[in-house]
Design an enzyme around this catalytic site. Structure first.
Site, PDB file in Angstrom:
ATOM      1  N   ARG A  20      -5.194 -50.527  24.608  1.00 23.86           N
ATOM      2  CA  ARG A  20      -5.408 -51.974  24.490  1.00 23.86           C
ATOM      3  C   ARG A  20      -6.376 -52.519  25.541  1.00 23.86           C
ATOM      4  O   ARG A  20      -6.837 -53.658  25.425  1.00 23.86           O
ATOM      5  CB  ARG A  20      -4.067 -52.701  24.569  1.00 23.86           C
ATOM      6  CG  ARG A  20      -3.283 -52.644  23.256  1.00 23.86           C
ATOM      7  CD  ARG A  20      -1.957 -53.339  23.368  1.00 23.86           C
ATOM      8  NE  ARG A  20      -0.950 -52.507  24.028  1.00 23.86           N
ATOM      9  CZ  ARG A  20       0.265 -52.925  24.358  1.00 23.86           C
ATOM     10  NH1 ARG A  20       0.625 -54.174  24.110  1.00 23.86           N
ATOM     11  NH2 ARG A  20       1.119 -52.108  24.938  1.00 23.86           N
ATOM     12  N   ARG A  67     -28.614 -56.545  53.298  1.00 25.08           N
ATOM     13  CA  ARG A  67     -28.345 -55.247  52.687  1.00 25.08           C
ATOM     14  C   ARG A  67     -27.854 -54.257  53.741  1.00 25.08           C
ATOM     15  O   ARG A  67     -27.888 -54.544  54.945  1.00 25.08           O
ATOM     16  CB  ARG A  67     -29.611 -54.752  51.986  1.00 25.08           C
ATOM     17  CG  ARG A  67     -29.991 -55.590  50.764  1.00 25.08           C
ATOM     18  CD  ARG A  67     -31.395 -55.319  50.286  1.00 25.08           C
ATOM     19  NE  ARG A  67     -31.596 -53.917  49.933  1.00 25.08           N
ATOM     20  CZ  ARG A  67     -32.788 -53.380  49.680  1.00 25.08           C
ATOM     21  NH1 ARG A  67     -33.882 -54.121  49.761  1.00 25.08           N
ATOM     22  NH2 ARG A  67     -32.890 -52.112  49.366  1.00 25.08           N
ATOM     23  N   ASN A 125     -39.300 -64.400  67.250  1.00 23.29           N
ATOM     24  CA  ASN A 125     -39.306 -65.332  66.126  1.00 23.29           C
ATOM     25  C   ASN A 125     -40.256 -64.823  65.043  1.00 23.29           C
ATOM     26  O   ASN A 125     -41.415 -64.511  65.323  1.00 23.29           O
ATOM     27  CB  ASN A 125     -39.766 -66.719  66.586  1.00 23.29           C
ATOM     28  CG  ASN A 125     -39.631 -67.762  65.482  1.00 23.29           C
ATOM     29  OD1 ASN A 125     -38.603 -68.426  65.356  1.00 23.29           O
ATOM     30  ND2 ASN A 125     -40.668 -67.926  64.679  1.00 23.29           N
ATOM     31  N   TYR A 165     -42.688 -49.777  52.833  1.00 30.10           N
ATOM     32  CA  TYR A 165     -42.695 -48.701  51.836  1.00 30.10           C
ATOM     33  C   TYR A 165     -44.090 -48.567  51.245  1.00 30.10           C
ATOM     34  O   TYR A 165     -44.667 -49.540  50.735  1.00 30.10           O
ATOM     35  CB  TYR A 165     -41.674 -49.027  50.745  1.00 30.10           C
ATOM     36  CG  TYR A 165     -41.495 -47.971  49.674  1.00 30.10           C
ATOM     37  CD1 TYR A 165     -41.299 -46.632  50.011  1.00 30.10           C
ATOM     38  CD2 TYR A 165     -41.503 -48.313  48.335  1.00 30.10           C
ATOM     39  CE1 TYR A 165     -41.125 -45.669  49.033  1.00 30.10           C
ATOM     40  CE2 TYR A 165     -41.320 -47.356  47.339  1.00 30.10           C
ATOM     41  CZ  TYR A 165     -41.133 -46.030  47.703  1.00 30.10           C
ATOM     42  OH  TYR A 165     -40.963 -45.080  46.725  1.00 30.10           O
TER      43      TYR A 165
END
Length: 477
Positions: free
Chosen positions: A19, A339, A383, A393
């Site tokens: 179910r 992340r 800053n 990358y």
């Protein structure tokens, strides 16, 4: 001094759960930080058993793999054909012939069961020197559940499944929770006498109680203090109800411990999360996994934290964080995405629409808005201006960028890794930096500006821009 009785836990987790309408076995569906099976195994720890057996069946390989992650000491036993709960327990005991003393049997789909209830059930059983004890509950609607049938003296006479119950028995509101304790020797003997003479054609474990009572052995009922603990789960609607009930239980517990939860109805906290008194969780927030929140920290509104550490006095507003460490008095958000590998020092700031990955910000360092910071170390008090991209990358390799202490990166800059901006150095706005900038230096990488006079009048005549330029020229004369 009497010796503690030997105890064995048997968890029944072989069912398919049709179910649920899911490719995932029912027992592996998640519920606030644990699977259904994980919650039951956690509650079973209160029995302090010397061995735990989990009966698996449907998609057994998946269940075994999960079991090895959450309870590697447990022993999986295969029930290839699901011929009933009595059959499942018999298979489990056959796999551990050395088991004596007390056997605790739990269904794997009662995730709200509390450890203290298991402990009280086992204690009552052993103190009463019974052959068997069942956990029961009084519910307003017993439809679909097995009923507890007592004799004239109030003792347990038998347990009757609804399919096999008369109208009179169906009116009983005391139900079987599917959680039992047995004397191992008596259980083995009774299992051998079970038949399939019932509506389902299965070996019912519940028939053991009638056999023991008829044989003159003491059988008892232990009433759960909260009927919600005994609720099972057969479909996604019931799972959603259990999730809400567990949310309320978890939130109430934290509120009583001194945590401020501003809107408990919209706050979801996994059972694996830790919070300190005087922390604040605002509305529409989710705290998941191993997240921890320290005192005086404020999380939310509209925030999701997964496996994230929030230290004392920090503020996380309308943000999403996975595997990050947010230091004391640091600020995050709104609309930030942290992340894994992100680490913020004391009073560091990650502002609006900023994404970070594998990035460390020193004490007082700031990335206020509209930037991407990946594979970077940013020194204290540095800053990073709006719109800055850490180009980490190159399509094949990821490289690191270092921004030194008190350095200043102007808006709309690109730092092309690997590169280092020295302590106290400046990067002019709009620069694309691919070489190191020494300490105290100014890095400028942009073409000299050239203005083409009269271009709008020649190339865009009749536009609103041309009209505005003409007005400005007339005013200047």
């Amino acid at each position: 001094m009497s010796q503690a009785p030997s105890r064995t836990v048997v968890v029944l987790a072989a069912g398919e759960g049709k179910r649920m309408r899911s490719a995932t076995p029912k027992m592996l569906h998640p519920l606030l930080g644990r699977t259904l099976l994980g919650h039951v195994l956690h509650a079973a720890e209160a029995a302090q058993a010397s061995r735990t057996v989990v009966v698996v069946g449907h998609k057994a390989d998946q269940v075994r793999a999960h079991l090895s992650e959450i309870s590697p000491g447990a022993t999986p036993v295969l029930q290839a054909q699901q011929n009933g709960t009595g059959h499942a327990v018999r298979i489990a005991l056959d796999a551990i012939p050395e088991a004596v003393g007390t056997v605790v049997v739990l269904n794997a789909d009662v995730p709200l069961l509390r450890p203290e209830t298991v402990e009280a059930l086992v204690s009552a059983h052993e103190a009463g020197e019974r052959g068997a004890t069942v956990l029961a509950a009084e519910v307003p609607d017993p439809t679909g559940l097995g009923r507890i049938v007592r004799d004239a003296a109030g003792n347990l006479e038998r347990i009757v499944e609804e399919r096999d119950a008369s109208a009179e028995i169906r009116a009983v509101r005391e139900i079987n929770a599917g959680i039992y304790v047995f004397d191992a020797v008596l259980l083995r003997a009774a299992l051998g006498k079970l038949t399939t003479d019932n509506d389902q054609g299965e070996e019912y474990l519940t028939d053991v109680f009638g056999l023991l009572a008829t044989g003159g052995h003491a059988v008892g009922v232990h009433l759960a203090g909260d009927a919600h603990e005994t609720l099972g789960c057969n479909d996604r609607a019931e799972l959603a109800r259990l999730r809400s009930l567990l949310r309320d239980r978890v939130n109430t517990g934290w509120l009583k411990s001194g945590v401020a939860i501003m809107d408990p109805a919209t706050t979801w906290i996994d059972v694996t999360v830790t919070l300190e008194p005087d922390s604040v969780v605002d509305q529409n927030s989710q705290l998941l996994g191993t997240t921890s929140v320290a005192a005086r920290a404020v999380v939310g509104p509209d925030t999701t934290l997964v496996d994230t550490v929030v230290e004392e006095g920090a503020t996380v507003l309308r943000a999403h964080s996975i595997g990050a460490e947010i230091g004391p008095e640091a600020t995050v958000g709104p609309y930030s995405y942290l992340r894994p590998g992100t680490r913020l020092g004391r009073k560091a700031k990650v502002g609006g629409f900023v994404e970070t990955k594998n990035a460390e910000l020193g004490a007082g360092a700031k990335v206020p808005h509209l930037s991407y910071v990946g594979d970077a170390t940013i020194g204290p008090k540095a800053n990073v201006g709006a719109g800055t991209i850490f180009a980490n990358y190159d399509g094949v390799n990821k490289s690191h960028t270092t921004v030194g202490e008190a350095a200043f990166v102007g808006s709309d800059s690109v730092l092309i890794a690997p590169v280092e901006i020295g302590p106290g150095a400046y990067v002019a706005a709009g620069s694309a930096v691919s070489r190191d900038v020494p300490a105290g230096s100014l890095g400028v990488v942009r073409a000299q500006q050239r203005n083409v006079d009269g271009w709008v009048a020649r190339k865009r005549p009749g536009t609103v821009s041309a009209e505005a330029a003409e007005k400005a020229a007339g005013a200047a004369e």
